[in-house]
Write an enzyme that holds these catalytic residues in place. Structure first.
Site, PDB file in Angstrom:
ATOM      1  N   HIS A   1      11.448  18.386 -30.065  1.00  0.00           N
ATOM      2  CA  HIS A   1      11.566  18.113 -28.625  1.00  0.00           C
ATOM      3  C   HIS A   1      10.176  17.988 -27.990  1.00  0.00           C
ATOM      4  CE1 HIS A   1      15.583  20.485 -28.847  1.00  0.00           C
ATOM      5  NE2 HIS A   1      15.934  19.233 -28.552  1.00  0.00           N
TER       6      HIS A   1
ATOM      7  N   LYS B   1      28.925  22.603 -25.063  1.00  0.00           N
ATOM      8  CA  LYS B   1      28.591  23.286 -26.322  1.00  0.00           C
ATOM      9  C   LYS B   1      28.502  24.788 -26.115  1.00  0.00           C
ATOM     10  CE  LYS B   1      25.525  19.702 -28.237  1.00  0.00           C
ATOM     11  NZ  LYS B   1      24.108  19.431 -28.524  1.00  0.00           N
TER      12      LYS B   1
ATOM     13  N   ARG C   1      16.740  10.483 -34.126  1.00  0.00           N
ATOM     14  CA  ARG C   1      16.312  10.925 -35.445  1.00  0.00           C
ATOM     15  C   ARG C   1      16.855   9.981 -36.504  1.00  0.00           C
ATOM     16  NH1 ARG C   1      18.273  16.700 -33.779  1.00  0.00           N
ATOM     17  NH2 ARG C   1      19.500  15.215 -32.589  1.00  0.00           N
TER      18      ARG C   1
ATOM     19  N   SER D   1      18.123  21.720 -33.152  1.00  0.00           N
ATOM     20  CA  SER D   1      18.302  23.105 -32.715  1.00  0.00           C
ATOM     21  C   SER D   1      19.337  23.791 -33.602  1.00  0.00           C
ATOM     22  CB  SER D   1      18.766  23.145 -31.251  1.00  0.00           C
ATOM     23  OG  SER D   1      17.807  22.532 -30.423  1.00  0.00           O
TER      24      SER D   1
HETATM   25  P1  ADP Z   1      21.870  17.284 -26.516  1.00  0.00           P
HETATM   26  O1  ADP Z   1      22.772  18.465 -26.599  1.00  0.00           O
HETATM   27  O2  ADP Z   1      21.919  16.546 -25.233  1.00  0.00           O
HETATM   28  O3  ADP Z   1      21.889  16.368 -27.729  1.00  0.00           O
HETATM   29  P2  ADP Z   1      19.424  18.378 -27.579  1.00  0.00           P
HETATM   30  O4  ADP Z   1      18.632  19.496 -26.987  1.00  0.00           O
HETATM   31  O5  ADP Z   1      20.073  18.654 -28.894  1.00  0.00           O
HETATM   32  O6  ADP Z   1      20.428  17.959 -26.468  1.00  0.00           O
HETATM   33  O7  ADP Z   1      18.504  17.098 -27.718  1.00  0.00           O
HETATM   34  C1  ADP Z   1      17.960  16.432 -26.610  1.00  0.00           C
HETATM   35  C2  ADP Z   1      17.451  15.082 -27.054  1.00  0.00           C
HETATM   36  O8  ADP Z   1      16.355  15.269 -27.955  1.00  0.00           O
HETATM   37  C3  ADP Z   1      18.463  14.231 -27.807  1.00  0.00           C
HETATM   38  O9  ADP Z   1      18.272  12.876 -27.439  1.00  0.00           O
HETATM   39  C4  ADP Z   1      18.102  14.432 -29.262  1.00  0.00           C
HETATM   40  O10 ADP Z   1      18.470  13.306 -30.046  1.00  0.00           O
HETATM   41  C5  ADP Z   1      16.590  14.563 -29.154  1.00  0.00           C
HETATM   42  N1  ADP Z   1      16.022  15.312 -30.277  1.00  0.00           N
HETATM   43  C6  ADP Z   1      16.342  16.557 -30.705  1.00  0.00           C
HETATM   44  N2  ADP Z   1      15.613  16.908 -31.792  1.00  0.00           N
HETATM   45  C7  ADP Z   1      14.781  15.857 -32.052  1.00  0.00           C
HETATM   46  C8  ADP Z   1      13.786  15.564 -33.062  1.00  0.00           C
HETATM   47  N3  ADP Z   1      13.521  16.435 -34.026  1.00  0.00           N
HETATM   48  N4  ADP Z   1      13.154  14.372 -33.000  1.00  0.00           N
HETATM   49  C9  ADP Z   1      13.463  13.476 -32.038  1.00  0.00           C
HETATM   50  N5  ADP Z   1      14.387  13.670 -31.071  1.00  0.00           N
HETATM   51  C10 ADP Z   1      15.051  14.825 -31.080  1.00  0.00           C
END
Ligand code: ADP
Length: 161
Positions: free
Chosen positions: A17, A41, A90, A128
């Protein structure tokens, strides 16, 4: 001034992130990381805990703020005068969901663009959920999350276990 919103669960924030946030600050004057409060979630960390961890780790980044939002994302984007939504990609598996979200948001607000950042290769496997899975089983997540998050994960799983 250009403002972009980076919405997500951030349960917890990972270095994947943060990599997106840092790259986004090179393009936008202001990046607001926004924790979605009404997320369906089940989260490990409360909204306040996630807010505190994020604020602690982005404290020294200039042009970055952390907030929460509830309700429709597009309403929040407008309330901040933002013109873009930032999301990360990703693998191919992210694509379908992200595309659907981006298209729906485009339908709701034609003037707001979703900007995708492709993951940096070193974080391409990072989510996460995988961090929580490894940490819950006592695995080391150093280098994959900020030190503050590593400590909070330890605290959480030690107090729960
Ligand atoms: P959500 O629950 O909205 O998916 P996340 O916190 O899991 O929220 O992720 C927020 C954004 O960051 C999403 O677009 C996700 O694809 C992106 N993201 C999460 N981890 C990574 C990573 N390692 N590399 C690139 N983008 C990421």
């Amino acid at each position: 001034m250009s403002t972009a919103i980076y919405p997500g669960s951030f349960d917890p924030v990972t270095n994947g992130h943060l990599d997106i946030v840092q790259r986004a600050t090179r393009i936008f004057d202001e990046v607001i990381i926004t924790i979605a409060v009404d997320n369906y979630k089940n989260t490990l960390f409360s909204v306040d805990e996630r807010l505190e961890m994020l604020r602690c780790v982005v404290g020294e980044y200039s042009g970055v703020k952390v907030e929460t939002f509830s309700g429709l994302l597009i309403h929040y984007v407008r309330s901040r005068g933002a013109t873009a939504i930032i999301r990360g990609l990703r693998a191919v598996s992210d694509f379908e969901y992200e595309m659907q979200l981006a298209m729906m948001n485009k339908k709701l607000a034609e003037d707001v663009e979703t900007v995708f950042f492709t993951t940096s290769t070193e974080y391409s496997f990072l989510s996460s959920s995988v961090i929580k899975q490894v940490a819950s089983l006592g695995g080391c997540v150093r280098g994959l999350v900020p030190q503050k998050v590593e400590l909070e994960l330890k605290r959480k799983y030690t107090s729960e276990g």
